[in-house]
Motif scaffolding. Structure first.
Motif, short mmCIF file in Angstrom:
data_model
loop_
_atom_site.label_atom_id
_atom_site.label_comp_id
_atom_site.label_asym_id
_atom_site.label_seq_id
_atom_site.Cartn_x
_atom_site.Cartn_y
_atom_site.Cartn_z
N HIS A 142 11.17 -0.25 2.20
CA HIS A 142 11.29 -1.68 2.45
C HIS A 142 10.70 -2.45 1.26
O HIS A 142 10.16 -1.87 0.34
CB HIS A 142 10.55 -2.06 3.73
N ASN A 143 10.83 -3.76 1.28
CA ASN A 143 10.23 -4.63 0.24
C ASN A 143 10.78 -4.34 -1.15
O ASN A 143 10.02 -4.26 -2.12
CB ASN A 143 8.70 -4.47 0.22
N CYS A 144 12.10 -4.18 -1.26
CA CYS A 144 12.69 -3.85 -2.55
C CYS A 144 13.35 -5.04 -3.24
O CYS A 144 14.22 -4.88 -4.10
CB CYS A 144 13.71 -2.72 -2.38
N ASP A 145 12.95 -6.23 -2.89
CA ASP A 145 13.45 -7.44 -3.53
C ASP A 145 12.99 -7.49 -4.99
O ASP A 145 11.91 -7.01 -5.34
CB ASP A 145 12.93 -8.68 -2.80
N VAL B 21 0.86 -1.19 0.00
CA VAL B 21 0.00 0.00 0.00
C VAL B 21 0.89 1.24 0.00
O VAL B 21 2.07 1.18 0.32
CB VAL B 21 -0.94 0.04 1.22
N LEU B 22 0.30 2.35 -0.37
CA LEU B 22 1.02 3.61 -0.38
C LEU B 22 0.66 4.39 0.87
O LEU B 22 -0.51 4.51 1.22
CB LEU B 22 0.65 4.41 -1.62
N THR B 23 1.67 4.89 1.56
CA THR B 23 1.42 5.68 2.76
C THR B 23 0.60 6.92 2.41
O THR B 23 0.91 7.63 1.46
CB THR B 23 2.75 6.14 3.38
N SER B 24 -0.43 7.20 3.19
CA SER B 24 -1.15 8.46 3.00
C SER B 24 -0.26 9.58 3.48
O SER B 24 0.50 9.44 4.45
CB SER B 24 -2.46 8.45 3.80
N LEU B 25 -0.33 10.73 2.80
CA LEU B 25 0.51 11.86 3.20
C LEU B 25 0.17 12.34 4.61
O LEU B 25 1.04 12.80 5.34
CB LEU B 25 0.37 12.98 2.18
N LYS B 26 -1.09 12.20 5.00
CA LYS B 26 -1.52 12.61 6.34
C LYS B 26 -0.78 11.77 7.39
O LYS B 26 -0.21 12.31 8.34
CB LYS B 26 -3.02 12.45 6.49
N LYS B 27 -0.78 10.46 7.21
CA LYS B 27 -0.10 9.57 8.15
C LYS B 27 1.41 9.82 8.12
O LYS B 27 2.07 9.83 9.16
CB LYS B 27 -0.40 8.11 7.79
N PHE B 28 1.95 10.02 6.93
CA PHE B 28 3.38 10.25 6.79
C PHE B 28 3.81 11.52 7.53
O PHE B 28 4.81 11.54 8.23
CB PHE B 28 3.75 10.35 5.31
N ILE C 144 5.61 -7.60 -6.94
CA ILE C 144 4.33 -7.39 -7.61
C ILE C 144 3.72 -6.02 -7.28
O ILE C 144 2.59 -5.73 -7.66
CB ILE C 144 3.32 -8.50 -7.25
N GLY C 145 4.48 -5.18 -6.58
CA GLY C 145 3.96 -3.88 -6.17
C GLY C 145 3.98 -2.85 -7.28
O GLY C 145 4.49 -3.09 -8.39
N GLN C 146 3.43 -1.69 -6.99
CA GLN C 146 3.40 -0.58 -7.94
C GLN C 146 3.99 0.67 -7.25
O GLN C 146 3.44 1.14 -6.26
CB GLN C 146 1.98 -0.29 -8.40
N GLY D 124 4.18 1.35 -2.19
CA GLY D 124 3.39 0.46 -3.02
C GLY D 124 4.14 -0.80 -3.39
O GLY D 124 3.57 -1.72 -3.99
N SER D 125 5.43 -0.90 -3.04
CA SER D 125 6.20 -2.11 -3.36
C SER D 125 5.67 -3.28 -2.53
O SER D 125 5.22 -3.12 -1.40
CB SER D 125 7.68 -1.89 -3.08
N LEU D 126 5.73 -4.46 -3.10
CA LEU D 126 5.18 -5.65 -2.44
C LEU D 126 5.88 -6.90 -2.94
O LEU D 126 5.97 -7.14 -4.16
CB LEU D 126 3.68 -5.76 -2.72
N VAL D 127 6.39 -7.70 -2.01
CA VAL D 127 7.04 -8.97 -2.34
C VAL D 127 6.10 -10.11 -2.02
O VAL D 127 5.57 -10.21 -0.91
CB VAL D 127 8.36 -9.14 -1.56
N LYS D 128 5.89 -10.97 -3.01
CA LYS D 128 5.12 -12.19 -2.82
C LYS D 128 5.84 -13.33 -3.51
O LYS D 128 6.38 -13.15 -4.62
CB LYS D 128 3.70 -12.06 -3.39
#
Length: 334
Positions: free
Chosen positions: A217-220, A155-162, A192-194, A183-187
């Motif tokens: 993170h999740n940059c595999d 998922v992409l962090t919301s700017l509010k949360k960030f 498979i992320g965007q 948006g990065s995602l390892v499966k």
């Protein structure tokens, strides 16, 4: 801050650490060894699955490399971040402190505080842990820096949360990284992320304005273009972990097949599949070989694996083969 630290890599095995040491020395590049609490932890909390390392024995292993480019880091230190029976929040906080204290004593330099499982008390507990670490780093005369934030896979962090995370973390004088979800995602054995470039650029500027570096993170399994895109748009550091466990499992499998050790590798494969660690990474309907590749690294400390490597080493040098593959893999980042 510790400068020139782009690569954070999980110490998936003793052999992978040896290869990272080899790469670092050959290229004169720093490597952050990002230890999750499942991989390496205080002996008082049961140690970790990587070579049965406790924090102390892991630190000694790295010290013996005599390579100051290898930077020991704690990844995801916080309540409920170690697998197993979950305790109440008080016990979890105290166990986290115990783990962090061992990190400080044993020369871990970057500590990732992740209180994402603490609900509304997220910032309160994070501050308690940061204060605890700072008090003890002074007591033991150690220099430490912090990483802060959590990861929600894919998922992409919301700017509010960030911005809320930034406003909390900017008060920390020895801050280094803030984690951003891009948006990065390892499966399984895939990325498979965007990656959302526009939002990442905005987050990067916010972080820069507050004297904090952006870490993903999740940059595999990224290709050259995807790596360059990150470098050009404000990602200062990345984490990679399962990819190198998969790399070692693949090499073990194909060398075994080439060297006539079919029975040995099939026995290990059957054992790994039976333990079902692959469920964590399952994506769609992967076959058993892919499931094996995605989860073999959890079991490198088993005697049957050690015996298999011993047999491989009678015919070829396993470590040299792994060193070459790791070098080729990491060259895309430099």
């Amino acid at each position: 801050m510790i400068n020139n630290t782009f690569l954070g890599i999980g110490p998936m095995s003793k052999e992978i650490i040896n290869s990272l040491d080899n790469f670092s020395k050959k290229t004169n590049k720093k490597i952050m060894l990002i230890c999750s609490r499942n991989q390496v932890d205080s002996n008082k909390l049961g140690g970790g699955y990587v070579n049965n390392f406790s924090t102390k024995s892991f630190s000694k292993f790295i010290k013996n490399k005599k390579n100051n480019r290898l930077i020991m880091c704690r990844d995801h230190s916080g309540p409920f971040k170690r697998d197993g029976l979950k305790k109440n929040i008080y016990t979890e906080v105290e166990n986290t402190k115990l783990s962090l204290l061992d990190d400080i004593i044993n020369n871990f330099q970057i500590l990732h505080i992740d209180t994402s499982e603490c609900g509304k008390a997220k910032y309160e507990i994070a501050q308690e842990l940061i204060n605890f670490c700072n008090i003890n780093s002074k007591k033991y005369k150690k220099k430490i820096f912090f990483e802060f934030g959590c990861e929600d896979h894919g998922v992409l962090t919301s700017l509010k949360k960030f911005k809320e995370d930034i406003n909390f973390f900017k008060k920390c004088s020895n801050r280094q990284y803030i984690v951003c979800q891009t948006g990065s995602l390892v499966k399984s054995v895939f990325q498979i992320g965007q990656f959302d470039v526009d939002t990442v650029k905005e987050m990067s500027q916010i972080a820069k304005d507050n004297g904090i570096l952006l870490k993903e993170h999740n940059c595999d399994y990224l290709n050259n273009d995807e790596i360059l895109l990150r470098k050009k748009n404000g990602i200062s550091a990345i984490n990679i972990a399962p990819e190198f466990g998969v790399l070692q499992t693949r090499i073990t499998y194909y060398l075994s097949k080439q060297l006539g050790l079919d029975k040995n590798i099939e026995k290990f494969k059957k054992f790994v599949l039976g333990k079902k660690k692959w469920k964590k990474w399952l994506y769609k309907n992967e076959n058993n070989l892919i499931k094996f590749f995605s989860s073999g690294h959890y079991h490198f400390n088993e005697n049957m694996y050690k015996k298999l490597i011993f047999k491989i080493n009678k015919k070829v040098n396993f470590q040299k083969n792994l060193n070459l593959q790791v070098l080729n893999n990491l060259n895309r980042f430099i």
